[in-house]
Design an enzyme around this catalytic site. Structure first.
Site, PDB file in Angstrom:
ATOM      1  N   ASP A  12      51.521  59.706  43.649  1.00 41.66           N
ATOM      2  CA  ASP A  12      51.727  61.018  43.933  1.00 41.66           C
ATOM      3  C   ASP A  12      51.148  61.427  45.375  1.00 41.66           C
ATOM      4  OD1 ASP A  12      53.240  61.495  41.793  1.00 41.66           O
ATOM      5  OD2 ASP A  12      51.655  62.948  40.894  1.00 41.66           O
ATOM      6  N   SER A  46      47.003  54.382  30.191  1.00 39.30           N
ATOM      7  CA  SER A  46      45.743  55.160  30.202  1.00 39.30           C
ATOM      8  C   SER A  46      45.168  55.198  31.830  1.00 39.30           C
ATOM      9  CB  SER A  46      44.804  54.993  29.231  1.00 39.30           C
ATOM     10  OG  SER A  46      43.628  55.685  28.948  1.00 39.30           O
ATOM     11  N   LYS A  73      50.559  56.201  27.852  1.00 43.69           N
ATOM     12  CA  LYS A  73      49.356  56.484  27.071  1.00 43.69           C
ATOM     13  C   LYS A  73      48.696  57.573  28.015  1.00 43.69           C
ATOM     14  CE  LYS A  73      45.404  56.654  24.381  1.00 43.69           C
ATOM     15  NZ  LYS A  73      44.209  57.465  24.660  1.00 43.69           N
TER      16      LYS A  73
END
Length: 432
Positions: free
Chosen positions: A302, A291, A316
């Site tokens: 990224d 999460s 998740k």
């Protein structure tokens, strides 16, 4: 010419009329289909109430139907009856006795996402990836996530026995745990012996994480690099995940939240005024990172702001909302309403974060136990076999160690940290 214009006018009118009639027919068909579906549901409920072998009251039938519906949607959506709603309220607003363990459903099996640092589950030896086979004497096969959580919670100082299936163990593992009030310290920071590096361990994303991390970094202005340890971090508040990324990233999207309608997309961007450091960063993750910790590691990855080291994360990446279904809010549904997407547009849900550098836990890189590599279709059958093995292996409790300095001996026992430090040193050399 007038006749041609009149022809086109009449044709256009007829086309619009036909489209309107078709739309009305489609709406009528949709309405009819909805009516038939609802009639089918009413028919089944009425038939069960009338003919089922036991006398089951209508309210109980409806509750079971709701539970089945939510369970079939996904592993995180669920129906919360009055008891479950009250328990959730206690969990989020007050103290409760528990284990300090975060669990989820993976391939239909009750799986430990991670034990939380310095809690009863952690001290007893629960590990990320353990599949919980039994809670005391009750099998978890076909048990819902909320039912399992309810069984594991209880009065402080009461005993519970979890039987788990673990990689590398030929028999189920029995673990005795004493419930306690769960008090979580979310951020631990340490210096590293003989190095100008800061090690920051985040065990969960509570409301204080960003503030504490900012202070820890600002209090050490001369550090040359940061190890951010998110292993076995089950997640927490989205706002804190965004805040942590914002400490390292100057601009751009951190994460976006998308529901079923495109117009409902919400983007969260970095603010340059919140950035506190530009030193190289290495993030440690494993299968217990889920999460919010996946948002942090994935966003930093990224943005090319950090190198992610360790093992693939849990996966998740969905958003749940608590929606009332009664006027007094005593009954609710927890419904998945959106998914998280990283700056590159990739999703976390069910895929997780793949590290830039794979590194296994332990003192040395080791191959995963081949015996435990079970296909999803075989998992339930395998767990049924495990249930028949009566004698479980006993796990010794962990000795909790808490110091402000990571020694070279500590580092040598942690392969993922060793790899992370090696990469951090390389990044510093490259950036010179």
């Amino acid at each position: 010419m007038k006749r041609i214009n009149k022809f086109f006018l009449i044709t256009s009118f007829l086309l619009l009329l036909s489209q309107g009639l078709m739309a009305n027919e489609e709406a009528s068909e949709t309405s009819q289909s909805r009516f038939e579906s609802l009639s089918k549901l009413t028919q089944v409920i009425g038939t069960v109430e009338k003919y089922y072998v036991d006398d089951v009251k209508l309210e109980e039938i409806v509750d079971k139907a709701l539970k089945g519906l939510m369970q079939e949607l996904d592993a995180h959506s669920t129906y919360l009856d009055k008891k479950s709603s009250k328990e959730m309220s206690i969990q989020t607003t007050g103290e409760f006795g528990g284990l300090g363990i975060t669990v989820g459903m993976r391939n239909g099996a009750l799986t430990v996402i991670s034990p939380i640092d310095d809690t009863p589950a952690y001290k007893a030896g629960i590990e990320a990836g353990d599949i919980i086979l039994k809670i005391d004497d009750k099998s978890t096969l076909n048990m819902t996530l909320d039912e399992a959580v309810s069984l594991m919670r209880g009065k402080p100082k009461t005993k519970i026995v979890l039987t788990v299936v673990r990689e590398g163990e030929n028999k189920p593992v029995k673990i005795d745990i004493i419930r306690d009030i769960i008090k979580i310290k979310s951020v631990f920071s340490k210096t590293i012996e003989n190095e100008d590096f800061l090690y920051i361990r985040v065990s969960s994303f509570d409301k204080n994480v960003t503030r504490v991390m900012r202070n820890e970094i600002k209090n050490r202005p001369n550090i040359k690099g940061i190890i951010l340890d998110l292993r076995n971090n089950p997640g927490g508040l989205l706002t804190q995940a965004i805040g942590v990324v914002d400490l390292f990233v100057n601009s751009g999207v951190i994460v976006s939240q998308k529901g079923r309608n495109i117009e409902d997309e919400e983007k969260f961007n970095a603010n340059p005024t919140n950035t506190v450091t530009n030193v190289p960063v290495v993030v440690l993750v494993n299968g217990g990172s889920a999460s919010a910790s996946e948002i942090v590691s994935g966003a930093l990855q990224d943005h090319k702001r950090a190198i992610v080291v360790g093992e693939k994360t849990f996966g998740k990446g969905s958003v749940q909302a608590i929606l009332p279904i009664t006027q007094d809010r005593s009954e609710n549904i927890k419904l998945t309403v959106a998914k998280y997407y990283l700056p590159s547009g990739r999703t976390i849900q069910a895929t997780g974060i793949t590290p830039d550098v794979m590194a296994y836990a332990g003192e040395a890189v080791k191959e995963k136990n081949a015996e435990f590599k079970i296909k999803e279709a075989d998992l339930k059958k395998h767990l049924e076999v495990e249930l028949e093995k009566e004698d479980g292996i006993k796990i010794e409790k962990k000795e909790v160690k808490n110091t402000k300095v990571l020694t070279q001996e500590d580092i040598s026992k942690d392969n993922q940290l060793t790899v992370g430090l090696g990469i951090l040193k390389s990044l510093i050399i490259v950036n010179k």
